[in-house]
Enzyme design. Structure first.
Site, PDB file in Angstrom:
ATOM      1  N   ASP A 159     -34.174  59.182  58.513  1.00  0.00           N
ATOM      2  CA  ASP A 159     -35.420  59.638  59.099  1.00  0.00           C
ATOM      3  C   ASP A 159     -36.478  58.631  58.618  1.00  0.00           C
ATOM      4  O   ASP A 159     -36.215  57.877  57.676  1.00  0.00           O
ATOM      5  CB  ASP A 159     -35.690  61.043  58.530  1.00  0.00           C
ATOM      6  CG  ASP A 159     -37.098  61.495  58.731  1.00  0.00           C
ATOM      7  OD1 ASP A 159     -37.427  61.820  59.869  1.00  0.00           O
ATOM      8  OD2 ASP A 159     -37.866  61.506  57.751  1.00  0.00           O
TER       9      ASP A 159
ATOM     10  N   ASP B  72     -40.515  59.093  58.579  1.00  0.00           N
ATOM     11  CA  ASP B  72     -41.730  59.553  57.893  1.00  0.00           C
ATOM     12  C   ASP B  72     -41.404  60.432  56.687  1.00  0.00           C
ATOM     13  O   ASP B  72     -40.645  61.399  56.801  1.00  0.00           O
ATOM     14  CB  ASP B  72     -42.606  60.323  58.884  1.00  0.00           C
ATOM     15  CG  ASP B  72     -43.000  59.437  60.040  1.00  0.00           C
ATOM     16  OD1 ASP B  72     -43.887  58.597  59.866  1.00  0.00           O
ATOM     17  OD2 ASP B  72     -42.370  59.564  61.116  1.00  0.00           O
TER      18      ASP B  72
ATOM     19  N   ASP C 114     -36.328  64.077  54.922  1.00  0.00           N
ATOM     20  CA  ASP C 114     -37.224  64.822  54.015  1.00  0.00           C
ATOM     21  C   ASP C 114     -37.485  66.242  54.512  1.00  0.00           C
ATOM     22  O   ASP C 114     -37.974  67.074  53.766  1.00  0.00           O
ATOM     23  CB  ASP C 114     -38.578  64.120  53.924  1.00  0.00           C
ATOM     24  CG  ASP C 114     -39.310  64.192  55.251  1.00  0.00           C
ATOM     25  OD1 ASP C 114     -38.894  63.494  56.201  1.00  0.00           O
ATOM     26  OD2 ASP C 114     -40.269  64.984  55.369  1.00  0.00           O
TER      27      ASP C 114
HETATM   28  N1  LIG Z   1     -46.975  66.655  67.412  1.00  0.00           N
HETATM   29  C1  LIG Z   1     -46.791  66.784  66.094  1.00  0.00           C
HETATM   30  N2  LIG Z   1     -46.177  65.810  65.413  1.00  0.00           N
HETATM   31  C2  LIG Z   1     -46.031  65.977  64.099  1.00  0.00           C
HETATM   32  C3  LIG Z   1     -46.465  67.115  63.410  1.00  0.00           C
HETATM   33  N3  LIG Z   1     -46.151  66.985  62.099  1.00  0.00           N
HETATM   34  C4  LIG Z   1     -45.561  65.787  61.975  1.00  0.00           C
HETATM   35  N4  LIG Z   1     -45.502  65.181  63.170  1.00  0.00           N
HETATM   36  C5  LIG Z   1     -44.989  63.869  63.501  1.00  0.00           C
HETATM   37  O1  LIG Z   1     -43.593  63.894  63.459  1.00  0.00           O
HETATM   38  C6  LIG Z   1     -43.158  62.634  63.058  1.00  0.00           C
HETATM   39  C7  LIG Z   1     -42.238  62.822  61.870  1.00  0.00           C
HETATM   40  O2  LIG Z   1     -41.311  61.853  61.966  1.00  0.00           O
HETATM   41  P1  LIG Z   1     -39.945  61.827  61.117  1.00  0.00           P
HETATM   42  O3  LIG Z   1     -39.704  60.376  60.944  1.00  0.00           O
HETATM   43  O4  LIG Z   1     -40.163  62.532  59.849  1.00  0.00           O
HETATM   44  O5  LIG Z   1     -38.916  62.467  62.006  1.00  0.00           O
HETATM   45  C8  LIG Z   1     -44.368  61.777  62.709  1.00  0.00           C
HETATM   46  O6  LIG Z   1     -44.668  60.931  63.781  1.00  0.00           O
HETATM   47  C9  LIG Z   1     -45.441  62.801  62.545  1.00  0.00           C
HETATM   48  O7  LIG Z   1     -46.715  62.302  62.865  1.00  0.00           O
HETATM   49  C10 LIG Z   1     -47.105  68.128  64.163  1.00  0.00           C
HETATM   50  O8  LIG Z   1     -47.538  69.153  63.615  1.00  0.00           O
HETATM   51  N5  LIG Z   1     -47.247  67.919  65.489  1.00  0.00           N
HETATM   52 MG   LIG Z   2     -39.605  62.874  58.004  1.00  0.00          MG
END
Ligand SMILES: Nc1nc2c(ncn2[C@@H]2O[C@H](COP(=O)(O)O)[C@@H](O)[C@H]2O)c(=O)[nH]1
Ligand SMILES: [Mg+2]
Length: 473
Positions: free
Chosen positions: A34, A36, A296
């Protein structure tokens, strides 16, 4: 090089990778990541503030919330993962592994024991599984601004009921909508793109760790919910311009249990969306157990991929470093607690014996003898004193980890709900991906033996009580 797995130090966390389920890396043919909070660790002060300030702005400008909210500064230390938001009541709670609520806050006010038990103790209310739509789990670091904002608005509503007539549940819905929008309309991502160094920790060892795995000959894939443009910004920063070369497959805009078979965009080895069966084919794996996925997010990265796809999992827990360091610093305090617990158990046994003896005498003679009565009074008083002391010491110990929520992996002396999920769903866990650089790519991870209460039969308070009774009779 010495193995750092499950090795303890009495000073600080050394970057160990911990193992809940045996995992032989020789059986792993593909490793997925993953992005973020897994490959990129965001700096909470600056990154979370983007979501928080953006969301408050939207609440005030578009949803009619009072402008005073704009003056409340964000505090990234206030909330932790593993908590549950009780939307209709305006509360945030921490549960133990049996789903007993042990800490509850209404806004920023801690509920007293009496208040908490009136609402959540299953002896007073019907049993609640805390899974319905009235609850939201803080199971990703992305949710911390939601928790802070919800709690701040609950406080505002309570002190200014005439200024905010929405219910707590409606407030939560507005908070969620506003934070969600910040992730999609550029409020967060445009700022990060302009100055990644302000928002992302640079892990100096990440590149060598990913390169090490790639060189081991395994298939490597990136599977992130972020879309391509943001992925490029982040990966460029955390790995460097050649980031695409380290992966065989890059899937953006998706999480492990993703999509419909046909709905994906493809450009070379990069896909947007898709289906896990397609991914398994591309990786050439016949079984999910050949894949190790590192993420995570407790629910979407770990729990679902383990339960539904059979992937092996590693959970990245950045908080682990602080938790272990405090635990190691507080070893003396912990030992004192253990000692107090033993004394309490001994006392309970003693009180039990005296009460039984008194009852026997009463049955035989019709009333207590003064000697038994005095001894029992004395035992009860001591029992009360030790219990109060233990309660205070336990609170003080927990405060060393976090002033409101205590130790992440415990509530009292039992595992927290968060700890239970880590144990149940993460084959491995560590504070960051680069901790793997210390270990062989062919490592055979073995877990510690399980311990049930009856495995420690000689330490069991009931055993001690029975032994003493046996001796006395
Ligand atoms: N539309 C939304 N996107 C969200 C939210 N919380 C997080 N995020 C986005 O998801 C990915 C997470 O990526 P990963 O690599 O951990 O799979 C990242 O782009 C965040 O900005 C939400 O509440 N709404
Ligand atoms: Mg993540």
């Amino acid at each position: 090089m010495p193995s750092l797995v499950n090795q303890s130090s009495n000073k600080r966390y050394l970057g160990q990778v911990f193992c809940n389920r045996n995992l032989n890396m020789q059986k792993i043919s593909a490793i997925g990541f993953d992005m973020d909070y897994t490959l990129s660790e965001y700096i909470p002060e600056s990154f979370e503030t983007l979501a928080y300030e953006g969301a408050v702005q939207k609440l005030v400008t578009h949803l009619g919330y009072p402008p005073e909210l704009l003056e409340i500064p964000y505090d990234h230390t206030k909330f932790v993962r593993g908590l549950v938001i009780d939307k209709p009541r305006g509360n945030i709670i921490k549960m133990d592994r049996h789903k007993y609520v042990k800490i509850a806050y209404h806004g920023s006010r801690k509920l007293t024991e009496v208040e908490r038990k009136a609402v959540y103790d299953p002896n007073n209310t019907t049993w609640d599984s805390f899974t319905g739509s009235g609850y939201a789990v803080v199971d990703t670091l992305f949710s911390l601004p939601d928790a802070f904002l919800f709690s701040a608005i609950v406080d505002f509503k309570d002190s200014n009921p005439d200024r905010l007539s929405k219910s707590y549940e409606e407030i939560f819905k507005d908070v969620r909508t506003s934070v969600d929008l910040c992730h999609r309309d550029g409020v967060i991502k445009d700022k990060v793109a302009l100055d990644p160094g302000k928002y992302i920790h640079k892990d100096e060892h990440l590149k060598e760790t990913l390169d090490m795995w790639r060189e081991s000959g395994r298939k490597m894939f990136l599977l992130t919910n972020s879309l391509y443009d943001f992925t490029k910004v982040v990966m460029n920063f955390v790995y460097g311009p050649a980031w695409q070369d380290v992966f065989d497959i890059i899937i953006v805009g998706a999480c492990p249990m993703f999509g419909e078979a046909s709905s994906y965009l493809e450009e070379g080895k990069t896909f947007q969306g898709g289906h896990w069966k397609h991914l398994h084919n591309l990786l050439g794996v016949s079984s999910g157990s050949r894949i190790l996925y590192v993420g995570d997010h407790m629910y979407s990265d770990i729990l679902r991929s383990k339960r539904q796809l059979g992937w092996r999992t590693m959970l990245v827990i950045p908080e682990l470093e602080h938790q272990i360091n405090v635990m190691l610093e507080q070893t003396g305090h912990f030992e004192k607690l253990e000692e107090l617990r033993c004394i309490r158990d001994e006392l309970d046994g003693w009180v039990n014996t005296l009460e039984q003896a008194a009852a026997d005498i009463e049955r035989k003679q019709g009333n207590d003898t003064p000697t038994e009565e005095d001894e029992l009074e004395e035992a009860w008083a001591e029992q009360k004193r030790i219990r109060a002391m233990l309660r205070e010491e336990t609170k003080a110990y927990h405060k060393k980890f976090h002033p409101q929520w205590g130790q992440l992996f415990k509530t009292g002396y039992q595992n927290s709900r968060f700890a239970l999920q880590v144990e149940n769903y993460a084959c491995l866990y560590s504070s960051r991906v680069s901790n793997f650089r210390h270990l062989s790519v062919e490592m055979n991870f073995r877990c510690m033996s399980d311990v049930m209460p009856h495995d420690r039969i000689s330490e069991n308070p009931v055993t001690r009580f029975l032994l003493r009774r046996g001796r006395d009779n």
